[in-house]
Structure formats: C-alpha cells, structure tokens
Design a protein around this motif. Structure first.
Motif, PDB file in Angstrom:
ATOM      1  N   LYS A   1       0.854  -1.186   0.000  1.00 52.40           N
ATOM      2  CA  LYS A   1       0.000   0.000   0.000  1.00 52.40           C
ATOM      3  C   LYS A   1       0.886   1.230   0.000  1.00 52.40           C
TER       4      LYS A   1
ATOM      5  N   GLU B   1      -2.423  -0.750  -4.424  1.00 51.57           N
ATOM      6  CA  GLU B   1      -3.264   0.199  -3.697  1.00 51.57           C
ATOM      7  C   GLU B   1      -2.498   1.485  -3.450  1.00 51.57           C
TER       8      GLU B   1
ATOM      9  N   GLN C   1      -7.012   5.773  -4.870  1.00 53.97           N
ATOM     10  CA  GLN C   1      -7.895   6.329  -3.848  1.00 53.97           C
ATOM     11  C   GLN C   1      -7.545   7.798  -3.697  1.00 53.97           C
TER      12      GLN C   1
END
Lengths: 835, 113
Positions: free
Chosen positions: A145, A169, A202
C-alpha cells in the motif's frame, strides 16, 4: 585573450539550457559548472518515465562528450558550499576555490517537506531526483500500500510512478478541497478524481495529515479529523522550496518565503550574480515550469552577450498527460462571473470536462480548463494569449462545429507574434519565415532552422499545420514526397514501378529519381518491389537497398549481434520442434525468450553463424519468421474448440491457415493478427491489424487495431462470416493497405487518416466501391503462390551466403568486439558503451 | 614523396566488395568500413565504429547522398556521416575517421597510417 569566467551553481535543466544558449551566442566566456548530483543534467519533466523503461542515460539532456566539446568544465558530485562575494570566489565541498567574473545560481528547488510528527521514519520519501526514484524503487519492492501527500501536478506524477512500480493500492492525500488546485477548478477536479478512481487510485481531499505512524518503519497515517490510513510507503510531494540557502548565506537578497530575488535581467542585488530557474523569485513569483525556466536562461544569456532582453511575467498555462488523462489549463482558468461569462461542457460518460471563460462582451477568451480531451489546447491558448476576436458561437471552440464548416480561429487567424513553441520561444512569424524566406519544406527543416519543437515537442502538431498551410498559401502542391531523390509519393511510385515493370532499386532510381539514393528511399522502394513482384529480396543487386534488418534477414541487436526467430504459425509447436530450438540455442549459445507473438526469439547470434543456424532450423522443418521485415509477423491464437470447453470454432487451425497465407508479404509497415475461439478473446484479436473472433454463426472480422505506444481497438468490419469470405475480405483489406498507405504507417494510423473512415473502408472492402476487388484478390493469390522461405534461398545460394561474414578479408573470424554478460543463467548484451 | 611513406593495406579484391554498399576490413585490432559506391564509381573507407553508441556497424549501413554529398547511415540509429570528410551530418559534433583508398590490378588498398 583571457575569457571571462562564469561559474554556474547547479546542473539541472535550466542550468544546462543556459550553457547551451550562451555557447550558441558567444565564445568569449569560460563556463564552469558545479553540480551536487552525480549525473549530468537530465530531463526532470519526464522523471516518471524512469519507472517506465527509460534509463538515466535516456533522460540525460546531453551526451557526456558535449561538455568537453563545448570546453565547459563540469564538476559533478561537488556542490559549492560557500561564496565569497568580496573576493569573487566559490569554495566547493572538495575544498577547492575558484574565481569567477559572473556567478549564476541555477540551484533549482527541493521538495517542500511539511513538519509532520514521524516524518523521519523509514519508508518516507520525496520525489525529486533520480536518486530519490532509486530509493523509492528499492523500498517499494516490499510495499503493498502506498500513499502520496500532495494532489498537485507532481503528486499525481508520483502516484503514477508508484503504480508503474506495481503497487496495487495507491492513495493520494490532498490538503485542499480539490486536486491540482493551482490549475483546475472544483468541477474539473471532480471529473479528474472519478477518472483516477477508475484507474484504482484512492483520492482523499480536505485531509490534513497529523502524524506518521509505525515503529522505525512507516505503517500508516493519522489525519486531523481522527481517521487513519494504513500504508507501507509514503511519498511527499507537497510543493517545492527554492534552493536559496547558499545565496542567503552570502548576503544575496531573498524573498520572505524563499527564492533569490532577481530583476527582469535575472540580476540579484549583487551586479555580478544572477539567478535563473526555480530558485529565482521574480515579482514575488517562483516559476515551477520548464518553459519560463528556459526563457530565464535565454534572457540571461542574451544580456551577457550585450543583447538587451527582459523577462516578463510568464504565462503559466500547462498541458500534460497524467496517467493517460489529458489535463490542461490556460490564461486565467479561475476567473468567475460577474467578471466574465463561462461556458462549461461536461460529459461524465466519457470523462470530459471543458470550461472556457470569455469576456463579458463576448469578444475575447480569458482562460479555461480542459480535462479528458485537450486537443483544442494549442488553439485556445493562442486565441487567448493573442486576444483574437472570438467567433459568434464561441462554444464551438470546445464542442467543435456542428454545422460542417470549420468555425472561428484557425491557425491562419493567429498574429505573427503568436508564440507557438514556448520552450524555445519560436513565434508563428518565425516558423512561417523559415518556410517562406529560407525554403524549409519539411518538419525536420523547420526544427533545424528554428529549434521549434525540440523541447517538449508538444507544439509539433501546430507546427505541422502551419507548415502545410503556409506551403499551400504559397501555391506549393503539398504532397508527401519520399525524399530528395524521389519527387513522388509512395502511392505514385507504386504505380510507376508497376506500369514500367521495374525490378530493382537502381532501375527505379535511374528511371524516376535523381542522384544516388539514401536510407529513406532505398528500403521504401525495396518494399514496393517486394510487394509487387515477391522476388527474393537479396537478389538482383537489391541487397544493399534493403533496410539494415532485411539485408541480413535478422534484427540487429544492441552490441551488433543478431536475433533468430523462426515462424511458429498460430503459436502451435510440436515437442520435437521445441527440442530443436533448445538444441540450436544451446549449441550456438543463444539467449531464448518467448515473445508476445507466441513464438521463440533466440538472441545473440554472430553474423557469421546465421546461415548455419538457419540451415539446422530449416532441416528440422522451420522457416523464416520475418521478424525483421515490414510484413506479417504472427497470427496469435487461443487453443479454441479443440480443447477449450468454451471454444466455438477451431481458432488454431484458422490462425495457421491465415499465417501461412500472408507470410512473407511485404507491406508499408509490419502487421499482426490473431484469432480467438470465442468472445472471451484470449488471443487479443481486437488489438491487431486484423483480428478474428469466432461467433455462433462464423467469424467476426475486426481491422486496424494497434497495441504499441498508442493503443487503439480494432473496429468491426464484418460479422458472422464463413471462412472463405473472411479470407476474401482480408485479401482486399491488405491489398488496399499495401497500395495506399504512407511509408511506415500502421493500419490504425492509415485508417485514422482516411477520409470517410471506417464507412469508406467497409464500402471499399465489402461493397467493392472502387471496383478493385477482383484485381486485388488476384494479386494476393500471386503473392501467396510465389512465396518462398528467404532463409532457405539465402543458405543455398553461395553468392548470398558469402555476405554473412563480418570481415571481408578474414571470413572465418567473428566480430571480436561483441561481448555478453550473464544474467539469470543466460547471456545478455552489456549496457551501451559510454560515449 | 608521400607515396613512399604511406602504408597501404591490401584489403580485398574488387569483386569481394559489395556493390553500392559496405564491407568490414580487419586491420590488426582495428576495423575499417570499406564502401564501393558503384553508382558513382567511387571508393571510400572510414572507421567501422559508429561514435554515437560505439557500435561496430558502419560497414553494414546504407550509403547514399544528401545534396550530392556521399554519406553512410548507421544501421543502429540512422546517424549520417559524410564519406568524404567523416563529418556527422545529423547535427552532432562527433566525426568519423576516413582513409584514402586506391585500386591497383583489381586489388583494393586502404592507406592505414
């Protein structure tokens, strides 16, 4: 005569550009550069491409020998640590002292790192230099991540780099309520955000990071609203900080928030000291873009050569591609009603947002924002910068004309002062004059003459339009002529060779060309001869007119060795043949790799070994794979109905049939194909020049797709065809392409340029609107029936075989300079030798 | 008097050279590219190494002309060099070495010092 000494502190893009510009203007200075980094100046604008396959050397602004040739002393890894203005000297970290007559700060900027608790933890990086990138790449191997603090231009670039590193991610954290707050508005940010989210990023807006969590290594982020986010790696890209510490230390005036204060001549408060680029503060503004940096370099170089020039506040318009998405803003993007009127176009389905701000009287364009489609950027920027009167329906500037005729501001309406290439400061007047007064007739001529387009290259489409327009206005008939030796287009020459029945390059040149040819017309004519007559390409004195790879029937690789690629039709191969490939590769010490086209490449063959290697392969039933030629490469296939429980038809057999039909046919460029046995499309046929997908009722034929640098899906030409009709349509399609495409144009580009597009193509191929179908089918039939394996002929013909030796006076000796190094149990070529 | 001090290397027979193309000649550790520009009935010799990326490749390059100046294009990145002067014609500073060539009794000689 003693030359005046100029010391330049910093070896970034602007510092480099300054040296280049000054050297081109005058030879009366001695230049000495001190750089902190271990590398020569490199292209920081395209830094993220480092993770995309480009090497540090690729990104370099110059060759290593450039500095030497220009007699510039370059000291890398040796930053200046002190300036003594009274003595006019600098001291470096290695302890040496140098005297200067003029001193230039080109120290650039560093990443601004906010004070966040835990910022010192392992796994927190900035994104600024190639060294930073190496550190990030090293650490990212164990990261799942990632987060980026900063949703500006650089932050988004950094996020792209993390995606390229394979981190699935990735999150972007922005303090402001929108992305790219300096360039785009709220609605634009929303559009960009949803497109980035589609790509798996994101996005967190309005987030203030309060601490970085974890023991010695980062484990997560805590925000001021109490929320948390787990992360293994963090890249900070929250803005830049001018590198003014050295200037500050020696008493040069700096701004309250940093930056070395300069006047319009780039001079600081010390008349012998100057600053350019991101470290310079002009009218309370730091310019963090490349074009104004280059302009500062130009201004300073001119003034040092006693040509008066001053820097004016610079237009901050930008256009870039972020993770494949166009983003542009120009003029004043944020001005609002009642100070102007805005026109907004939004298409959430396609991810397009466009906004233009026009003056209240409707006469002028003040600024705007383009997201998702920035094709109109150049034209809009020029319209606003040059205050061109707007057409009656200015919305057509972003929507396109819906009435047929092109509206409004074409290039012809631009004033001569319009800046076309902002990197090199070339105006429309300059480009037109290079065409009218200096006789430039090609883009290359114009580039050489004016330097336009040699920076970021973004202006090239406009330069091309200007060129075509100016040539037409001069009454010159604009054709794509081949080169200085043939005043014909490819299509014209095709017909001439056909009608006059010419069979070799020299005859064509004698009949229709002039002088002695070149590397542009030779392979082009050779390709036409092959497409027309299908004779062995190395015969009839045509060997030296072939492209380098065709001449030795193999692709020349880095270092000078060759690759060997036998045809594996449809990707189907027997265990015995696999063993032969393995044995041959072992015997001749070749590197082996499975290709994207379902066959096996063998690399690292000496020129001398090519005939014997092929002799062995041919004896085992292989033939040339034409990996070196502009012709059919492979026809990929999925396993189809013979094994697959979903397969509708036997895609492998059809792929083999097609590959064997079109093998060896020469075309304007290479072409690829694939056959899928059902709509799951495992063979990826829709990315090919022509692709076939099985349906319940037959085959769907798709054409003009492309992978490569500019992917494009193939379009459906015809549906539910039986095998014979499918092949008939491919015959016609290929001949139409071979007859009419420009040199080195793939089918996708060919279709994009075709007037009438797919409708027209369908009409030609299916409805035979040109009445050529029968002739083309016969021509293809002739090519198919005269096919012979080139390598078989080459090894059997002593005169041709003789040419496969490196030394004419020592035919047995191989090139002793070819070297290999070991990697993962095989060999590879060493890096390019340093020049 | 130069004739006596010139060292001529017997490179190959005329019929071994490639018409309108190049071959590579071994001279000790060195490699020399020899071009037979048949269309112009001219012979040229240059270093075989392209200075751009240091590749032993110029003899495999295509020859031709630019505004009647004979030239060779490196097969790697199409860098152009004048066959007469060795000057780089692609805007770079690098130049290549050239050698005089003579033909006697069907043998091609290159002046190597």
């Amino acid at each position: 005569m003693n030359k005046l000494k100029i010391i330049i502190i910093g070896n970034g893009m602007v510092g480099y550009k300054f040296c280049e510009k000054l050297k081109s203007k005058s030879d009366s200075f001695k230049l000495i550069i001190f750089g902190e980094e271990p590398r020569r100046a490199y292209d920081r604008v395209h830094l993220s491409e480092y993770f995309n396959g480009k090497t540090a050397e690729d990104l370099s602004m110059s060759t290593a020998s450039w500095y030497e040739e220009q007699e510039i002393d370059l000291h890398l890894n040796n930053p200046v640590v002190e300036v003594d203005r009274a003595a006019k000297t600098v001291s470096t970290s290695s302890g040496e002292v140098y005297r200067y007559d003029f001193l230039v700060f080109a120290t650039g900027s560093s990443a601004f790192v906010p004070h966040i608790k835990g910022i010192e933890k392992e796994g927190v990086f900035v994104y600024r230099t190639i060294d930073d990138l190496d550190l990030i790449a090293g650490y990212a191997k164990n990261a799942k991540k990632a987060s980026v603090i900063g949703g500006g231009l650089l932050g988004l670039e950094a996020a792209k780099a993390l995606i390229d590193l394979g981190i699935e991610e990735t999150s972007i954290i922005e303090f402001a309520p929108r992305l790219m707050p300096r360039q785009i508005d709220m609605a634009g940010s929303e559009m960009l955000k949803s497109m980035l989210a589609d790509l798996g990023l994101q996005i967190y807006l309005n987030k203030n990071t309060s601490s970085i969590e974890g023991e010695t290594n980062i484990g997560g982020l805590k925000f001021s609203d109490g929320s948390e986010l787990a992360t293994d790696i963090l890249v900070i890209s929250a803005g830049i900080k001018p590198r003014d510490e050295l200037a500050r230390k020696c008493g040069i005036d700096v701004g309250p928030r940093g930056g070395i204060i300069v006047d319009a001549e780039m001079q600081t408060n010390d008349p012998c000291i100057f600053a350019i680029g991101e470290c310079a503060l002009f009218e309370e503004m730091i310019y963090g873009l490349i074009a104004p940096g280059y302009e500062m370099a130009e201004v300073l170089a001119s003034n040092l050569c006693a040509q008066s020039k001053s820097f004016k506040s610079f237009d901050m318009s930008t256009k870039l591609k972020l993770i494949g998405i166009d983003v542009a803003s120009f003029g004043d993007p944020f001005i609002n009603e009642p100070d102007c009127r805005t026109i907004v176009f939004e298409n959430k389905h396609k991810g397009i947002y466009k906004r233009i701000n026009i003056s209240n009287d409707g006469q002028y364009l003040l600024g705007g924002i383009l997201i998702g489609d920035a094709t109109a950027y150049n034209m809009l920027l020029q319209t606003s910068v040059n205050q061109i009167l707007l057409p009656a329906d200015p919305e057509e500037l972003i929507l396109g004309s819906r009435g047929g005729e092109q509206v409004g501001a074409g290039i012809e309406s631009l004033p001569d002062a319009a800046l076309i290439c902002s990197c090199e400061g070339v105006t429309k007047g300059g480009i037109c004059s290079s065409i009218i007064d200096q006789g430039c007739e090609t883009l290359d001529d114009i580039k050489k003459c004016t330097k336009a387009g040699t920076g970021c290259g973004g202006c090239m489409p406009m330069v091309k339009d200007l060129m075509l327009h100016t040539l037409k206005a001069q009454g010159k008939y604009v054709r794509n002529v081949i080169c200085e030796h043939f005043n014909y287009s490819r299509q014209e020459l095709y017909d001439l060779i056909h009608i006059h029945n010419l069979k070799n390059y020299d005859d064509v040149l004698n009949e229709f060309g002039q002088s002695d040819g070149c590397e542009v017309c030779k392979p082009l004519v050779s390709s036409l001869l092959a497409s027309l007559w299908n004779e062995m390409i190395l015969k009839k004195g045509n060997d030296t007119a072939q492209d380098s790879n065709d001449r030795f029937l193999a692709n020349i690789q880095k270092g000078g060795s060759y690759s060997v690629v036998p045809r594996v039709p449809g990707g189907e191969i027997t265990p015995d043949k696999l063993i032969v490939i393995g044995e041959v590769a072992k015997k001749y010490n070749l590197y082996t790799k499975i290709t994207g086209g379902q066959r096996i490449d063998m690399f690292g063959a000496h020129l001398n070994d090519l005939p014997i290697i092929w002799e062995e392969l041919i004896a085992a039933g292989f033939e040339s794979g034409h990996a070196y030629g502009k012709g059919l490469r492979t026809v990929k296939s999925c396993v189809g109905s013979t094994w697959c429980r979903f397969g509708l038809h036997d895609s492998v057999s059809f792929a083999i049939r097609i590959e064997e039909r079109y093998r060896g046919i020469r075309a304007p460029h290479k072409f690829k194909s694939a056959v899928s046995g059902c709509i799951r499309e495992c063979a990826e046929a829709q990315s090919k020049d022509f692709g076939i997908i099985a349906t319940e009722k037959g085959w769907n034929l798709y054409v003009c797709g492309n992978g490569g640098s500019k992917p494009q899906h193939a379009l459906l030409l015809a549906a539910d065809l039986d095998s014979e009709t499918c092949i008939k349509y491919i015959d016609r399609f290929l001949m139409f392409y071979i007859r009419t495409a420009d040199p080195l144009t793939r089918t996708a580009t060919w279709l994009n340029k075709m007037e009438g597009g797919m409708e027209y193509l369908r009409n030609v191929v299916i409805n035979d609107s040109l009445g050529m179908a029968e002739k083309w089918e016969a021509e293809i039939e002739n090519l198919v029936s005269t096919y012979q394996c080139e390598w078989k002929e080459a090894v059997e013909n002593p005169a041709i075989r003789k040419r496969f030796s490196h030394f004419v006076n020592a035919p047995e000796d191989k090139d002793p300079t070819i070297e290999f190094v070991e990697m993962r149990g095989q060999k590879k070529t060493p890096e390019w030798k340093k020049v | 008097m130069t004739e006596t001090t010139t060292n001529w290397l017997a490179a190959c027979r005329v019929e071994d050279a490639v018409e309108n193309g190049g071959v590579c000649v071994k001279y000790g550790e060195e490699q020399i590219a020899l071009f037979y520009f048949t269309r112009r009935n001219e012979w040229y010799a240059t270093q075989n190494e392209c200075p751009h990326k240091k590749q032993m490749a110029l003899s495999r390059g295509m020859i031709g002309t630019i505004t009647d100046e004979p030239k060779v294009a490196c097969p790697f990145h199409k860098m152009n060099f004048s066959l007469k002067t060795g000057e780089c014609l692609s805007g770079d500073e690098c130049a290549i070495k050239t050698y005089p060539v003579k033909i006697e009794d069907g043998t091609v000689y290159i002046a190597v010092n």
